[in-house]
Design an enzyme around this catalytic site. Sequence first.
Site, mmCIF file in Angstrom:
data_model
loop_
_atom_site.group_PDB
_atom_site.id
_atom_site.type_symbol
_atom_site.label_atom_id
_atom_site.label_comp_id
_atom_site.label_asym_id
_atom_site.label_seq_id
_atom_site.Cartn_x
_atom_site.Cartn_y
_atom_site.Cartn_z
ATOM 1 N N GLY A 4 0.865 -1.179 0.000
ATOM 2 C CA GLY A 4 0.000 0.000 0.000
ATOM 3 C C GLY A 4 0.897 1.222 0.000
ATOM 4 O O GLY A 4 1.157 1.871 -1.023
ATOM 5 N N CYS B 123 -10.506 21.511 17.569
ATOM 6 C CA CYS B 123 -10.562 21.872 18.982
ATOM 7 C C CYS B 123 -10.271 20.675 19.851
ATOM 8 O O CYS B 123 -11.157 20.061 20.454
ATOM 9 C CB CYS B 123 -11.906 22.512 19.302
ATOM 10 S SG CYS B 123 -11.949 24.163 18.592
HETATM 11 C C1 PLP Z 1 -2.922 -2.571 5.357
HETATM 12 C C2 PLP Z 1 -2.634 -3.825 4.673
HETATM 13 C C3 PLP Z 1 -1.652 -3.886 3.676
HETATM 14 C C4 PLP Z 1 -0.808 -2.706 3.263
HETATM 15 O O1 PLP Z 1 0.134 -2.335 4.199
HETATM 16 P P1 PLP Z 1 1.181 -1.183 3.823
HETATM 17 O O2 PLP Z 1 2.003 -1.027 5.042
HETATM 18 O O3 PLP Z 1 0.426 0.043 3.481
HETATM 19 O O4 PLP Z 1 1.968 -1.651 2.657
HETATM 20 C C5 PLP Z 1 -1.472 -5.092 3.037
HETATM 21 N N1 PLP Z 1 -2.209 -6.203 3.354
HETATM 22 C C6 PLP Z 1 -3.155 -6.170 4.308
HETATM 23 C C7 PLP Z 1 -3.937 -7.386 4.589
HETATM 24 C C8 PLP Z 1 -3.398 -4.988 4.999
HETATM 25 O O5 PLP Z 1 -4.331 -4.991 5.957
#
Ligand code: PLP
Length: 402
Positions: free
Chosen positions: A265, A332
């Site tokens: 991600g 706030c």
């Molecule tokens: C959040 C998540 C990812 C991505 O993680 P990153 O650190 O953003 O690369 C991949 N697989 C699962 C199952 C996740 O929950």
Amino acid sequence: MPEILNHQQLTAIANEFGTPVYVYHAERIAQQYSKLQSAFKDCNARFFFACKSLTNVNVLRYMNSLGASLDCVSINEVKLGLMAGFKASDILYTPNCVDFDEILAAKELGVHINIDNISILEQFGNKFGNTYPICIRLNPHIMAGGNFKISTGHVDSKFGISIHQMRHIERVVKTTNLNVEGVHMHTGSEIKDINVFVLGLEVMLETVNHFPNLKYIDLGSGFKVPYQPGDPETEVDLLGQKVEQIFKQFEKDSGKKLEVWFEPGKYLVSQAGYFVVKANVIKQTPATVFAGVNSGFNHLIRPMMYESYHHIENISNPGGAERIYTVVGNICETDTFAWDRKLNEVREGDYLVFYNAGAYGFEMSSNFNSRLKPAEVLVKDGKSKLIRRRDEFEDLLRNQVI
Ligand SMILES: *Cc1c(COP(=O)(O)O)cnc(C)c1O
């Protein structure tokens, strides 16, 4: 050289679309994607973009055009993925603690399903037997990740089925005749040490004999990107070599050929994202100088939630004398983006940019304090396009029944 958007480009975007605004740079995303491809070129690898980091459909479409697949954690993410043009066979659905109905809905849509609970495994097996292949999310019990809140593989974690429950998994799989096509792990975010993946892969490979139809091992993600200047990035090239060696050896020993899947991600979108805000006020107190901006943790929650560092620059006064500021938002409640940050002198009205804002930025935003969510802009081939309108007052009332 990394693809960057410079101060002039960001200023022009802020002038055109207003602030606060999230800006994503397509070519930078492509650059990270191709780094992964080249790191794992000798493995049978697939990359599923973990879209919970950034789900704007335009970004999803762009990911699809790069050849990425998609990792989804909710049925709505699955629907967004399909809408963006991903084939069902290129989507992996990895939910946690969802209603069984949601899993049934994912099955109807035909995506890969990753099951992380024995009770769900049983229900799925009883209903579908071997007619619909599944993946099993295992918890390898590895402590990893930059912050406890983002560690998911440790013994106290709610994610996955413990590797120590293998006997139980096996019983369920056998008695319900489940067809297990993959095993999965995801131990956390911001993992510097590639040995976490290597160790995890070894744990996964020990399970292979339990599942004769296995096609892939999914090592999840957690690839780290630099936030502070000088921070390390997960060494994907080195990891690629190690993973290739391990799979080669495994093939030799077992005669089986497996794919390796990843779910990046942050690695794909973090550095492609910029968050541009405007300094509303400068406030001198006996203790510090606050730069108060037209945003808050309702727009970028990572500093308050994870104590994360986002590099900040004053793009309106790059030649100004450097001074120390505490950069805060307008919510706030304690709402600090950065303590004691050296910035070129900030004047009221200056634009500040937060770097590394592509992942978990807009995505975690809210309307807290009845403030409006920011706009999103995608820069591609040198052109800036609005991909989400800024909220308007009416949006706050949209679902209220008056
Ligand atoms: C959040 C998540 C990812 C991505 O993680 P990153 O650190 O953003 O690369 C991949 N697989 C699962 C199952 C996740 O929950």
